[in-house]
Design a protein around this motif. Sequence first.
Motif, PDB file in Angstrom:
ATOM      1  N   PHE A  34       0.842  -1.195   0.000  1.00  0.00           N
ATOM      2  CA  PHE A  34       0.000   0.000   0.000  1.00  0.00           C
ATOM      3  C   PHE A  34       0.879   1.247   0.000  1.00  0.00           C
ATOM      4  O   PHE A  34       1.937   1.259   0.630  1.00  0.00           O
ATOM      5  CB  PHE A  34      -0.853   0.027   1.272  1.00  0.00           C
ATOM      6  CG  PHE A  34      -2.174  -0.681   1.134  1.00  0.00           C
ATOM      7  CD1 PHE A  34      -2.338  -1.703   0.212  1.00  0.00           C
ATOM      8  CD2 PHE A  34      -3.262  -0.328   1.932  1.00  0.00           C
ATOM      9  CE1 PHE A  34      -3.553  -2.359   0.092  1.00  0.00           C
ATOM     10  CE2 PHE A  34      -4.477  -0.974   1.810  1.00  0.00           C
ATOM     11  CZ  PHE A  34      -4.619  -1.998   0.902  1.00  0.00           C
ATOM     12  N   THR A  35       0.443   2.276  -0.680  1.00  0.00           N
ATOM     13  CA  THR A  35       1.110   3.568  -0.523  1.00  0.00           C
ATOM     14  C   THR A  35       0.693   4.142   0.829  1.00  0.00           C
ATOM     15  O   THR A  35      -0.311   3.716   1.411  1.00  0.00           O
ATOM     16  CB  THR A  35       0.691   4.565  -1.621  1.00  0.00           C
ATOM     17  OG1 THR A  35      -0.719   4.795  -1.511  1.00  0.00           O
ATOM     18  CG2 THR A  35       1.012   4.026  -3.011  1.00  0.00           C
TER      19      THR A  35
ATOM     20  N   ASP B  90      -7.110  10.217  -7.532  1.00  0.00           N
ATOM     21  CA  ASP B  90      -6.908  10.291  -8.967  1.00  0.00           C
ATOM     22  C   ASP B  90      -7.066   8.908  -9.599  1.00  0.00           C
ATOM     23  O   ASP B  90      -6.977   7.895  -8.917  1.00  0.00           O
ATOM     24  CB  ASP B  90      -5.479  10.800  -9.209  1.00  0.00           C
ATOM     25  CG  ASP B  90      -5.451  11.797 -10.344  1.00  0.00           C
ATOM     26  OD1 ASP B  90      -6.388  11.768 -11.175  1.00  0.00           O
ATOM     27  OD2 ASP B  90      -4.502  12.590 -10.389  1.00  0.00           O
ATOM     28  N   VAL B  91      -7.281   8.888 -10.880  1.00  0.00           N
ATOM     29  CA  VAL B  91      -7.324   7.630 -11.618  1.00  0.00           C
ATOM     30  C   VAL B  91      -6.042   6.845 -11.345  1.00  0.00           C
ATOM     31  O   VAL B  91      -4.948   7.396 -11.416  1.00  0.00           O
ATOM     32  CB  VAL B  91      -7.352   7.910 -13.137  1.00  0.00           C
ATOM     33  CG1 VAL B  91      -7.626   6.634 -13.893  1.00  0.00           C
ATOM     34  CG2 VAL B  91      -8.354   8.973 -13.449  1.00  0.00           C
ATOM     35  N   GLY B  92      -6.202   5.573 -11.007  1.00  0.00           N
ATOM     36  CA  GLY B  92      -5.028   4.730 -10.815  1.00  0.00           C
ATOM     37  C   GLY B  92      -4.370   4.868  -9.459  1.00  0.00           C
ATOM     38  O   GLY B  92      -3.323   4.281  -9.211  1.00  0.00           O
ATOM     39  N   SER B  93      -4.984   5.635  -8.560  1.00  0.00           N
ATOM     40  CA  SER B  93      -4.362   5.826  -7.254  1.00  0.00           C
ATOM     41  C   SER B  93      -4.597   4.626  -6.342  1.00  0.00           C
ATOM     42  O   SER B  93      -4.026   4.551  -5.256  1.00  0.00           O
ATOM     43  CB  SER B  93      -4.886   7.104  -6.596  1.00  0.00           C
ATOM     44  OG  SER B  93      -6.282   7.015  -6.413  1.00  0.00           O
ATOM     45  N   GLY B  94      -5.438   3.701  -6.791  1.00  0.00           N
ATOM     46  CA  GLY B  94      -5.627   2.479  -6.009  1.00  0.00           C
ATOM     47  C   GLY B  94      -6.767   2.545  -5.014  1.00  0.00           C
ATOM     48  O   GLY B  94      -6.654   2.071  -3.883  1.00  0.00           O
ATOM     49  N   LYS B  95      -7.888   3.087  -5.447  1.00  0.00           N
ATOM     50  CA  LYS B  95      -9.050   3.170  -4.562  1.00  0.00           C
ATOM     51  C   LYS B  95      -9.690   1.802  -4.378  1.00  0.00           C
ATOM     52  O   LYS B  95     -10.194   1.472  -3.307  1.00  0.00           O
ATOM     53  CB  LYS B  95     -10.084   4.150  -5.139  1.00  0.00           C
ATOM     54  CG  LYS B  95      -9.618   5.590  -5.188  1.00  0.00           C
ATOM     55  CD  LYS B  95     -10.689   6.527  -5.693  1.00  0.00           C
ATOM     56  CE  LYS B  95     -11.026   6.315  -7.159  1.00  0.00           C
ATOM     57  NZ  LYS B  95      -9.921   6.616  -8.072  1.00  0.00           N
TER      58      LYS B  95
HETATM   59  P1  ADP Z   1      -8.434   3.662  -9.104  1.00  0.00           P
HETATM   60  O1  ADP Z   1      -9.680   2.876  -8.877  1.00  0.00           O
HETATM   61  O2  ADP Z   1      -8.100   4.549  -7.971  1.00  0.00           O
HETATM   62  O3  ADP Z   1      -8.429   4.354 -10.412  1.00  0.00           O
HETATM   63  P2  ADP Z   1      -7.327   1.100  -9.083  1.00  0.00           P
HETATM   64  O4  ADP Z   1      -7.804   0.705  -7.769  1.00  0.00           O
HETATM   65  O5  ADP Z   1      -8.106   0.630 -10.267  1.00  0.00           O
HETATM   66  O6  ADP Z   1      -7.230   2.665  -9.166  1.00  0.00           O
HETATM   67  O7  ADP Z   1      -5.803   0.738  -9.202  1.00  0.00           O
HETATM   68  C1  ADP Z   1      -5.099   0.825 -10.422  1.00  0.00           C
HETATM   69  C2  ADP Z   1      -4.108  -0.278 -10.525  1.00  0.00           C
HETATM   70  O8  ADP Z   1      -3.078  -0.103  -9.586  1.00  0.00           O
HETATM   71  C3  ADP Z   1      -4.707  -1.626 -10.258  1.00  0.00           C
HETATM   72  O9  ADP Z   1      -4.158  -2.532 -11.172  1.00  0.00           O
HETATM   73  C4  ADP Z   1      -4.241  -1.938  -8.848  1.00  0.00           C
HETATM   74  O10 ADP Z   1      -4.117  -3.320  -8.641  1.00  0.00           O
HETATM   75  C5  ADP Z   1      -2.903  -1.268  -8.798  1.00  0.00           C
HETATM   76  N1  ADP Z   1      -2.494  -0.829  -7.471  1.00  0.00           N
HETATM   77  C6  ADP Z   1      -3.284  -0.424  -6.471  1.00  0.00           C
HETATM   78  N2  ADP Z   1      -2.550  -0.053  -5.390  1.00  0.00           N
HETATM   79  C7  ADP Z   1      -1.265  -0.237  -5.724  1.00  0.00           C
HETATM   80  C8  ADP Z   1      -0.030  -0.042  -5.047  1.00  0.00           C
HETATM   81  N3  ADP Z   1       0.012   0.430  -3.791  1.00  0.00           N
HETATM   82  N4  ADP Z   1       1.105  -0.329  -5.701  1.00  0.00           N
HETATM   83  C9  ADP Z   1       1.082  -0.799  -6.959  1.00  0.00           C
HETATM   84  N5  ADP Z   1      -0.042  -1.012  -7.650  1.00  0.00           N
HETATM   85  C10 ADP Z   1      -1.213  -0.736  -7.052  1.00  0.00           C
END
Ligand code: ADP
Length: 803
Positions: A375-376, A403-408
Amino acid sequence: MSRPRDNATADSSVLWRKMFALEARKGYLDSAVSGGFERYFAGQSAASNGSADRLAELRRLFAGYAGLGASQRAQRIERALTLLHAGETQRATPVAEAKRPAPPKKPAQRRVAPLPHVESLDDPITLLRGVGEGRARQLAALNVRTIRDLLLLLPRLHHDYSRVQPITSILFHRECTVRGEVVSLQEQRTKTGKPLVEMEISDGTGRVRATWFNPYIARQLPVGSQVAISGRVEQQRGILCFRNPEWELLDEEMLHTGRLVPVYPLTKGLYQKPLRNLTRMALDASARLLRDPLDDETRMRLQLMPLPIALEAIHYPESLDQLRIARNRLAFDEFLVLQLGLVQRKVEWQAADGHAFPSNPPLLAHFRGTLPFQFTAAQQRALDEILQDMALPRPMSRLLQGDVGSGKTVVAASAALVAIADGFQAALLAPTEILAEQHYRSLGGLFDALPENERPRLALLTGKSTKAERRDVDERLSAGEIDLIVGTHALLEEHVAFRRLGLAIIDEQHRFGVGQRAALRDKGYNPDVLVMTATPIPRSLSLVIHGDLDVSIIDELPPGRQTIETRRAESSKRREVYGFLRQQIDAGHQVFIIYPLVEESEAIDARAATAEYERLSTEVFPDLRLGLLHGRMKPVEKDAMMTAFREREIDILVSTSVVEVGIDIPNATVMLIEGAERFGLSQLHQFRGRVGRGAARSYCILIAGESSETANQRLDALVQTQDGFRLSEIDLELRGPGEFFGKRQSGLPDLKLASLGDLGTLQRARDEAHRILNADPHLSAEHNRLLRAQVERFWANGAGDLS
Ligand code: ADP
Ligand code: MG
């Protein structure tokens, strides 16, 4: 302004009512007559002013007026008005009327028309003189139905006609006002047969010509009339003149000339002049009813203009400075009322009983151990906030912004695990089928490495589900055999019943109406609610908009994310850009091309995108597979198109701005945005987030048409930074808060004054709301009566329940 005269007509009550209205408007400063009311009435004699009883009563009312506070003065004015009103209705019997001699018909006699008797700001506008059914219908088209609506009808702008000039000194092309006498008048017809009235006006320094295409003017302004003319100075055969200027008789109260003149939004058949007369009348007739919901202390502390003055000044300001201060006051009130409502709702929602989920650290540690990443810090912080909230015995209402891709998703998934481990069910609601499917897949992936007995049982329910599938899901859901269900609006249908819904997760809140959110919540016993959004909003505004939600922010991307190379390209370089797209496609990648909002119309956007799609498929990329996406397509068609793109059946997706916010197309590497100057910064950033989802290097190319200075700044900001929060803050700086509220926020009542305020005002309003509610949580104290009424009115229009 109604300047009272000493030689008033025999019946002074009309004049007095105007004076009282003026006094109320000015905030009860005893300034409506010079020398003050007490002296004024002492100096009036009964002989020329109607009954001696009435005058005596007025003298009593105004004795010591100057020494009273504002609210006592307001009461005195109110009583004085009641007194006058009673007198009028008694006397207005037909018999008395018939005996009175007909008034002499002098043109341009001072217009002191009786004011309509308005009892409440909620009275219909038909109470106003001259508002019949037709006019009422026109006003309704502007959403004006009551006196209050009319008072809050905001001028689009003000013409500055305050400069009154001698005719000899007027300048070509400048807005100005002249005053003088009509010295000649001609009625003609133009070559096309239109009636034309032409007159000359003289003020002793010179003469100027004015023309109108309106034959009635000739009757209203006969030779000899004293008139004021306002407008832009034009030229005809080398001679300065006015064309269709605003005008009014000099003896009248200045509304249309000689001042800052309001310009209202109009509808068919409704013109500025009658509308101004109506706002003037409404202000006068209601002045005594206007009360400031904020007490003097609060107003001083916040340096706000008194409300009655602000309402007057928003229409008829004495200066641009006054106008600005007035707007600020109105914006403040709107935000205050918004915040009061939001904070109250939150307090109410959280006063209900909810389930307290134990945090379960071993389970989460175990889950984290199965993930291929760490986790970040921001993810961990957000998750901790969520878990703390869930552990409380009250329902959570929390927004997860990132943000998009932030890992929600993985954060939400962790929260779901905690709820499930405690014997509850969780639901994830997505705005479209394709996003629901995407979530379903990625959740499946995240839970994949958990041992079978810990792995949540997932299910998917969308519009695509067959009848049999639905029945199956229904059964298992109500039997508690599904732990986590992912779905679209289909989840909200009545037949869907949970055994024990404990956590409702809602993705992309902006797309869901309030009613739908409430429907999901009603499926559980006060479940915890977590709303996720990928649209960063500056923190300052987030507090304002989401006053009823607690907010968690993931403001950090996982390490190693590629930056998306962002460049601006001249439109003359489009050929080279197309060449670059082709290279990327040849290398096996896919491309988005976005076409801009042509106007605020999906139909027109769709047409523009369609035309470009045709051109690209026939002239530029005849050998490639192109797809088209726009807002006029049905949801199923859009979904099918996105699916085809994801399945790589299409090389180039040509789209309007409707392209899905959360959609994941890892193979797409180029986002080309045409007309980029027309999009807001946040939206551009959203588009850019559609690429760079896979391993391959990705690009965002911006082609702009003619751009304003701020559009250029926006595009440069996008080139320079990838941080969505930073960009949203820049956007706010560049555009001001009004733009953020310009489009109706789902779930919020219409904010119509917000654009008048600045950020500081909004924050002060929020602080004030907290201060007020801390002291009086239900606004039940007498001094908050007016505020409570405002809050109720503001929130009455179907705003329903947030979160
Ligand atoms: P969001 O919904 O915020 O746009 P996602 O949850 O879809 O982002 O996450 C984007 C990608 O990053 C997914 O493939 C997820 O598995 C990956 N991911 C999430 N958290 C981390 C992390 N801490 N380190 C690396 N990859 C991560
Ligand atoms: Mg996501």
